[in-house]
Design a protein around this motif. Structure first.
Motif, PDB file in Angstrom:
ATOM      1  N   TYR A 199       0.847  -1.112  -0.004  1.00  0.00           N
ATOM      2  CA  TYR A 199       0.068   0.011   0.123  1.00  0.00           C
ATOM      3  C   TYR A 199       0.884   1.487   0.060  1.00  0.00           C
ATOM      4  O   TYR A 199       0.661   2.345  -0.598  1.00  0.00           O
ATOM      5  CB  TYR A 199      -0.850   0.129   1.111  1.00  0.00           C
ATOM      6  CG  TYR A 199      -1.931   1.377   1.333  1.00  0.00           C
ATOM      7  CD1 TYR A 199      -3.133   1.382   0.831  1.00  0.00           C
ATOM      8  CD2 TYR A 199      -1.369   2.491   1.895  1.00  0.00           C
ATOM      9  CE1 TYR A 199      -3.796   2.411   0.723  1.00  0.00           C
ATOM     10  CE2 TYR A 199      -2.279   3.506   2.005  1.00  0.00           C
ATOM     11  CZ  TYR A 199      -3.425   3.329   1.443  1.00  0.00           C
ATOM     12  OH  TYR A 199      -4.191   4.528   1.281  1.00  0.00           O
ATOM     13  N   ILE A 200       1.959   1.262   0.715  1.00  0.00           N
ATOM     14  CA  ILE A 200       2.769   2.375   1.039  1.00  0.00           C
ATOM     15  C   ILE A 200       3.943   2.786   0.116  1.00  0.00           C
ATOM     16  O   ILE A 200       4.442   3.631   0.000  1.00  0.00           O
ATOM     17  CB  ILE A 200       3.301   2.367   2.458  1.00  0.00           C
ATOM     18  CG1 ILE A 200       3.593   3.784   3.074  1.00  0.00           C
ATOM     19  CG2 ILE A 200       4.586   1.701   2.513  1.00  0.00           C
ATOM     20  CD1 ILE A 200       4.161   3.728   4.472  1.00  0.00           C
ATOM     21  N   GLU A 201       4.231   1.698  -0.643  1.00  0.00           N
ATOM     22  CA  GLU A 201       5.467   1.759  -1.438  1.00  0.00           C
ATOM     23  C   GLU A 201       5.302   3.023  -2.404  1.00  0.00           C
ATOM     24  O   GLU A 201       6.501   3.595  -2.692  1.00  0.00           O
ATOM     25  CB  GLU A 201       5.708   0.509  -2.135  1.00  0.00           C
ATOM     26  CG  GLU A 201       4.600   0.058  -3.331  1.00  0.00           C
ATOM     27  CD  GLU A 201       5.022  -1.175  -4.070  1.00  0.00           C
ATOM     28  OE1 GLU A 201       6.217  -1.187  -4.377  1.00  0.00           O
ATOM     29  OE2 GLU A 201       4.135  -1.708  -4.469  1.00  0.00           O
ATOM     30  N   ASP A 202       4.548   3.684  -3.009  1.00  0.00           N
ATOM     31  CA  ASP A 202       4.304   4.597  -3.709  1.00  0.00           C
ATOM     32  C   ASP A 202       4.076   6.129  -3.294  1.00  0.00           C
ATOM     33  O   ASP A 202       4.043   7.088  -3.673  1.00  0.00           O
ATOM     34  CB  ASP A 202       3.541   4.462  -5.020  1.00  0.00           C
ATOM     35  CG  ASP A 202       2.122   4.277  -4.582  1.00  0.00           C
ATOM     36  OD1 ASP A 202       1.966   3.971  -3.569  1.00  0.00           O
ATOM     37  OD2 ASP A 202       1.215   4.408  -5.640  1.00  0.00           O
ATOM     38  N   LEU A 203       4.095   5.832  -1.957  1.00  0.00           N
ATOM     39  CA  LEU A 203       3.935   7.054  -1.048  1.00  0.00           C
ATOM     40  C   LEU A 203       5.218   7.639  -0.408  1.00  0.00           C
ATOM     41  O   LEU A 203       5.104   8.661   0.103  1.00  0.00           O
ATOM     42  CB  LEU A 203       2.609   6.833   0.040  1.00  0.00           C
ATOM     43  CG  LEU A 203       1.238   6.448  -0.402  1.00  0.00           C
ATOM     44  CD1 LEU A 203       0.458   6.221   0.600  1.00  0.00           C
ATOM     45  CD2 LEU A 203       0.708   7.537  -1.404  1.00  0.00           C
ATOM     46  N   CYS A 204       6.121   6.815  -0.360  1.00  0.00           N
ATOM     47  CA  CYS A 204       7.304   7.253   0.217  1.00  0.00           C
ATOM     48  C   CYS A 204       8.524   6.547  -0.242  1.00  0.00           C
ATOM     49  O   CYS A 204       8.327   5.627  -1.189  1.00  0.00           O
ATOM     50  CB  CYS A 204       7.438   6.794   1.791  1.00  0.00           C
ATOM     51  SG  CYS A 204       6.954   5.288   2.168  1.00  0.00           S
ATOM     52  N   ASP A 205       9.782   6.963  -0.015  1.00  0.00           N
ATOM     53  CA  ASP A 205      11.097   6.218  -0.611  1.00  0.00           C
ATOM     54  C   ASP A 205      11.467   5.166   0.324  1.00  0.00           C
ATOM     55  O   ASP A 205      12.138   4.410  -0.094  1.00  0.00           O
ATOM     56  CB  ASP A 205      11.939   7.326  -0.798  1.00  0.00           C
ATOM     57  CG  ASP A 205      11.775   8.616  -1.406  1.00  0.00           C
ATOM     58  OD1 ASP A 205      11.488   8.243  -2.725  1.00  0.00           O
ATOM     59  OD2 ASP A 205      11.623   9.446  -0.937  1.00  0.00           O
ATOM     60  N   ARG A 206      11.183   5.128   1.525  1.00  0.00           N
ATOM     61  CA  ARG A 206      11.575   4.183   2.680  1.00  0.00           C
ATOM     62  C   ARG A 206      10.683   3.883   3.413  1.00  0.00           C
ATOM     63  O   ARG A 206       9.824   4.667   4.026  1.00  0.00           O
ATOM     64  CB  ARG A 206      12.749   4.688   3.209  1.00  0.00           C
ATOM     65  CG  ARG A 206      14.147   5.362   2.432  1.00  0.00           C
ATOM     66  CD  ARG A 206      15.399   5.882   3.203  1.00  0.00           C
ATOM     67  NE  ARG A 206      14.902   6.941   3.958  1.00  0.00           N
ATOM     68  CZ  ARG A 206      15.581   7.671   4.793  1.00  0.00           C
ATOM     69  NH1 ARG A 206      17.002   7.246   4.625  1.00  0.00           N
ATOM     70  NH2 ARG A 206      15.445   8.258   5.496  1.00  0.00           N
ATOM     71  N   ILE A 207      10.755   2.763   4.033  1.00  0.00           N
ATOM     72  CA  ILE A 207       9.630   2.173   4.996  1.00  0.00           C
ATOM     73  C   ILE A 207      10.299   1.584   6.262  1.00  0.00           C
ATOM     74  O   ILE A 207      11.205   0.786   6.128  1.00  0.00           O
ATOM     75  CB  ILE A 207       8.774   0.960   4.181  1.00  0.00           C
ATOM     76  CG1 ILE A 207       8.284   1.936   2.880  1.00  0.00           C
ATOM     77  CG2 ILE A 207       7.598   0.807   5.205  1.00  0.00           C
ATOM     78  CD1 ILE A 207       7.788   0.754   2.134  1.00  0.00           C
ATOM     79  N   LEU A 208       9.700   2.089   7.502  1.00  0.00           N
ATOM     80  CA  LEU A 208      10.065   1.517   8.588  1.00  0.00           C
ATOM     81  C   LEU A 208       8.989   0.379   8.785  1.00  0.00           C
ATOM     82  O   LEU A 208       8.252   0.741   8.747  1.00  0.00           O
ATOM     83  CB  LEU A 208      10.159   2.547   9.708  1.00  0.00           C
ATOM     84  CG  LEU A 208      11.426   3.706   9.711  1.00  0.00           C
ATOM     85  CD1 LEU A 208      10.786   4.976  10.491  1.00  0.00           C
ATOM     86  CD2 LEU A 208      12.537   3.076   9.954  1.00  0.00           C
TER      87      LEU A 208
END
Length: 308
Positions: A89-98
């Protein structure tokens, strides 16, 4: 680079120590403490995967401007399945994911900030020789991470050669990265942990005849644009569709122009997307909000050097 987070708070029947996100700790709860810590470090967006006690959890964190996704199959799935849901879900909303489970409320903001300074493809904090949470991955590694089909979950996925070879271990003086709070016994051992450091909180509202656009409305429009559905955005914000519709129409009436382009039914189903004016309004609001927060932090250091 923009850094988001995925918190896996779905639970499942395999959990040995029960369901911990709602455990009280200090003056707050485990899940709220983790979210506030991430927000204090500028992490956005934050996706929380719910499942067990979903309605209770979603209501409990509804004012924290997070995105709630519900894993309806949590009883028959593993934590890694929830991670996959959040990451996709989040992969195209930010560059990196915690990525982290909701059981490390002792995690220090300084640790998050240290991890975020890392420019590698993958990184994790290390205390006394032990890897801990959260793990941070660049979105380029998502396909490799989610290709894992073993039984060791996130740990196994991270130990894959094409991922582990890129992992940067960051030594930190923070036992909170490995110290889990999962039971009532764990929670009562830390009676003061809910007391976070004093910090400024800025809330921006736009007004015409009345205030009509604030943090909730900005989050609402962001979710509609990403999901392509007002109904989905309402669900992710733990808000009724009628309330969302009322907020939208009130803003449109005051502004004098539409905020959404909608299509219902049809062979490909209905959709909603922001109008060009709505996109411009949202982008300008978020830019102004960001600058105000940065200025508030400067003024806070000027007037509250010693705290309270």
């Amino acid at each position: 680079m923009k850094t988001g987070a995925v918190i896996t708070a779905a639970g499942n029947h395999h959990s040995a120590n029960g369901f911990s996100p709602m455990l009280p700790i200090g003056h707050t709860t485990v899940i709220r403490k983790i979210i506030v810590t991430l927000k204090q470090c500028g992490v956005d967006p934050i996706v929380v995967i719910t499942g067990q006690d979903a309605k209770e959890v979603e209501k409990h964190i509804s004012k924290l401007r997070v995105i709630c996704l519900r894993n309806e199959e949590y009883e028959n799935s593993q934590m890694f399945d929830s991670i996959g849901m959040g990451v996709r879900y989040i992969e195209d909303l930010c560059d990196r994911i915690l990525i982290l489970p909701p059981k490390f409320p002792l995690l220090l903001p300084e640790t998050i900030k240290t991890i975020m300074k890392c420019n590698g493809k993958a990184s994790c904090p290390v205390y006394d020789g032990r890897r801990g949470h959260p793990v941070m991955i660049h979105k380029d590694l998502i396909p490799a991470l989610l290709s894992y089909r073993g039984e060791r979950g996130l740990g196994g996925a991270l130990r894959q050669e094409n991922v582990d070879g890129l992992m940067q271990e960051i030594p930190v003086d923070d036992k909170g990265i490995i110290e889990a709070v999962e039971t009532d016994h764990d929670a009562v051992r830390y009676p003061a942990v809910g007391q976070t450091a004093l910090q400024p909180a800025v809330s921006l509202s736009l007004e015409l005849d009345e205030a009509f656009f604030g943090p909730d409305m900005a989050q609402f429009l962001r979710l509609i644009e990403h999901a392509g559905s007002m109904q989905t955005a309402c669900r992710q914000m733990n808000m009724s569709y009628s309330k969302g519709f009322k907020l939208l129409k009130n803003a449109e009436n005051l502004l004098g122009y539409p905020l959404l382009i909608t299509q219902s039914g049809g062979p490909e189903g209905g959709f909603s997307q922001l109008t060009p004016k709505a996109l411009a309004l949202l982008e300008n609001y978020m830019a102004l909000e960001k600058e105000l927060k940065e200025k508030a932090e400067e003024l806070f250091l000027k007037y509250f050097k010693e705290g309270l």
